[in-house]
Design a protein around this motif. Structure first.
Motif, PDB file in Angstrom:
ATOM      1  N   GLU A   1       0.848  -1.191   0.000  1.00  0.00           N
ATOM      2  CA  GLU A   1       0.000   0.000   0.000  1.00  0.00           C
ATOM      3  C   GLU A   1       0.886   1.245   0.000  1.00  0.00           C
ATOM      4  O   GLU A   1       1.677   1.451   0.914  1.00  0.00           O
ATOM      5  CB  GLU A   1      -0.913   0.012   1.226  1.00  0.00           C
ATOM      6  N   TRP A   2       0.741   2.025  -1.035  1.00  0.00           N
ATOM      7  CA  TRP A   2       1.525   3.260  -1.201  1.00  0.00           C
ATOM      8  C   TRP A   2       0.606   4.440  -0.934  1.00  0.00           C
ATOM      9  O   TRP A   2      -0.372   4.648  -1.640  1.00  0.00           O
ATOM     10  CB  TRP A   2       2.078   3.294  -2.627  1.00  0.00           C
ATOM     11  N   ASP A   3       0.914   5.188   0.113  1.00  0.00           N
ATOM     12  CA  ASP A   3       0.142   6.380   0.475  1.00  0.00           C
ATOM     13  C   ASP A   3       0.930   7.594  -0.009  1.00  0.00           C
ATOM     14  O   ASP A   3       1.953   7.949   0.575  1.00  0.00           O
ATOM     15  CB  ASP A   3      -0.075   6.430   1.984  1.00  0.00           C
ATOM     16  N   LEU A   4       0.447   8.250  -1.062  1.00  0.00           N
ATOM     17  CA  LEU A   4       1.199   9.354  -1.662  1.00  0.00           C
ATOM     18  C   LEU A   4       1.108  10.618  -0.831  1.00  0.00           C
ATOM     19  O   LEU A   4       1.995  11.476  -0.915  1.00  0.00           O
ATOM     20  CB  LEU A   4       0.713   9.626  -3.090  1.00  0.00           C
ATOM     21  N   ILE A   5       0.056  10.771  -0.048  1.00  0.00           N
ATOM     22  CA  ILE A   5      -0.056  11.948   0.819  1.00  0.00           C
ATOM     23  C   ILE A   5       0.881  11.802   2.014  1.00  0.00           C
ATOM     24  O   ILE A   5       1.602  12.737   2.375  1.00  0.00           O
ATOM     25  CB  ILE A   5      -1.514  12.159   1.262  1.00  0.00           C
ATOM     26  N   ALA A   6       0.912  10.608   2.618  1.00  0.00           N
ATOM     27  CA  ALA A   6       1.803  10.359   3.756  1.00  0.00           C
ATOM     28  C   ALA A   6       3.235  10.102   3.305  1.00  0.00           C
ATOM     29  O   ALA A   6       4.149  10.098   4.130  1.00  0.00           O
ATOM     30  CB  ALA A   6       1.297   9.176   4.564  1.00  0.00           C
ATOM     31  N   ASN A   7       3.433   9.884   1.996  1.00  0.00           N
ATOM     32  CA  ASN A   7       4.764   9.584   1.439  1.00  0.00           C
ATOM     33  C   ASN A   7       5.335   8.328   2.099  1.00  0.00           C
ATOM     34  O   ASN A   7       6.464   8.319   2.589  1.00  0.00           O
ATOM     35  CB  ASN A   7       5.699  10.779   1.614  1.00  0.00           C
TER      36      ASN A   7
ATOM     37  N   ILE B   1       5.238   3.717   2.153  1.00  0.00           N
ATOM     38  CA  ILE B   1       4.943   2.451   1.489  1.00  0.00           C
ATOM     39  C   ILE B   1       4.964   1.353   2.546  1.00  0.00           C
ATOM     40  O   ILE B   1       5.952   1.193   3.275  1.00  0.00           O
ATOM     41  CB  ILE B   1       5.976   2.133   0.387  1.00  0.00           C
ATOM     42  N   THR B   2       3.864   0.581   2.634  1.00  0.00           N
ATOM     43  CA  THR B   2       3.729  -0.476   3.626  1.00  0.00           C
ATOM     44  C   THR B   2       3.520  -1.811   2.922  1.00  0.00           C
ATOM     45  O   THR B   2       2.748  -1.901   1.967  1.00  0.00           O
ATOM     46  CB  THR B   2       2.538  -0.199   4.565  1.00  0.00           C
ATOM     47  N   GLN B   3       4.213  -2.834   3.406  1.00  0.00           N
ATOM     48  CA  GLN B   3       4.117  -4.170   2.805  1.00  0.00           C
ATOM     49  C   GLN B   3       3.414  -5.126   3.765  1.00  0.00           C
ATOM     50  O   GLN B   3       3.719  -5.160   4.959  1.00  0.00           O
ATOM     51  CB  GLN B   3       5.523  -4.692   2.486  1.00  0.00           C
TER      52      GLN B   3
END
Length: 319
Positions: free
Chosen positions: A251-257, A259-261
């Motif tokens: 999951e890539w959160d572009l606002i939080a900058n 990336i979680t696997q």
């Protein structure tokens, strides 16, 4: 690199950001603003001078086209005919046909002088994601889901959203053009092979004459299926990309900058820099373009985004 003269065409919110950034990067340069409309005649605070387009000449070392999308081609042509390196705000043109004619009309040297300002490529988590995909660390990728939403009346505080570029079809607004960053980074990371289905909608809420909600399913060049959602309606800004793959879900959160696997063994943070100043994306993009490192989106890549947009429109019309 020292610059003596820089021009920014268009003085809306993105134009003013570019003016401030250019002045920050090149404090000794004469920074000229060029208004794309006939309304406000005042000189923006970040500019040294306000000039008409006819005063743009070959002594300028950089031009940034930040006018409404329906003016991008005319303004970019004017700059490139003077051999001025030109960074064009997204989208490249108002539609694929106009963009194709523009790119075809340029000689090879002028094509090298231009790029499209898809700044999300310069987000540190985007660079990390690029390497993650390139190195095939996730194994086979099955699905990619990209989503972005933000309430249009909140985009530009103090302005009437209904008169903004985003809300007006005559200025080539709408969610597809204004939120085309998602289409660019999906194509940049995976390559888009085919648009399978699409839906374009308006709400009862904003009263615009453009598409406010976009949902599309696409086939990617690696065989995966992608879904993309764009909207002007979410009251809390949202920008995420989820990848379902052989070895993990990411999951890539572009606002939080960040990336979680997610795997069978647990949850791992692959990247996290929530304190990152996102204005650095724009600064790095300008520096990268000037240095000709060719990491900025090329004209052909900008044109490919417009081709995808056209196919989305065609699929939606055929439903």
């Amino acid at each position: 690199m020292n610059m003596k003269k820089v021009a920014v065409i268009g003085c809306g919110s993105i134009g003013q950001r570019h003016l401030r950034n250019v002045k920050n990067l090149f404090s000794e340069a004469v920074v000229c603003a060029i208004r794309s409309g006939s309304g406000n005649t005042s000189c923006p605070a970040a500019a040294d001078r306000l000039i008409p387009l006819r005063e743009l000449d070959s002594s300028f070392e950089l031009a940034i086209v930040a006018s409404p999308a329906n003016f991008h081609v005319a303004h970019a042509k004017h700059c490139l005919n003077l051999n001025i390196p030109t960074l064009i705000e997204k989208p490249l043109a108002q539609d694929y046909t106009q963009g194709l004619h523009f790119v075809d009309s340029l000689n090879s040297s002028n094509k090298k002088l231009a790029a499209v300002a898809y700044c999300l490529r310069y987000l540190p988590s985007a660079q990390f994601m690029k390497q993650l995909i390139k190195q095939k660390q996730l194994g086979q990728i099955y699905n990619v889901n990209a989503e972005v939403g933000q309430y249009l009346p909140d985009w530009r505080p103090g302005t009437d959203y209904s008169q903004s570029v985003s809300a007006r079809s005559d200025l080539a607004g709408g969610a597809l053009n204004e939120l085309s960053h998602e289409l660019d980074y999906i194509n940049w990371l995976f390559g888009v092979d085919e648009v399978l289905s699409a839906s374009l909608r308006r709400s009862q809420e904003l009263n615009t004459n453009v598409e406010e909600i976009v949902d599309t399913q696409i086939k990617l060049k690696n065989g995966a299926i992608g879904t993309v959602h764009l909207d002007f309606l979410q009251k809390r800004p949202h920008r995420k990309c989820t990848i379902i793959a052989e070895k993990a879900r990411v999951e890539w959160d572009l606002i939080a900058n960040s990336i979680t696997q997610f795997t069978a063994n647990g949850v791992t943070t692959l990247f996290d820099d929530c304190e990152y100043d996102k204005n650095h994306m724009y600064l790095n993009m300008i520096n990268d373009f000037i240095a000709q490192k060719q990491n900025t989106a090329s004209l052909n890549e900008g044109l490919e985004v417009l081709r995808i947009i056209q196919h989305i429109r065609e699929r939606a019309q055929n439903v």
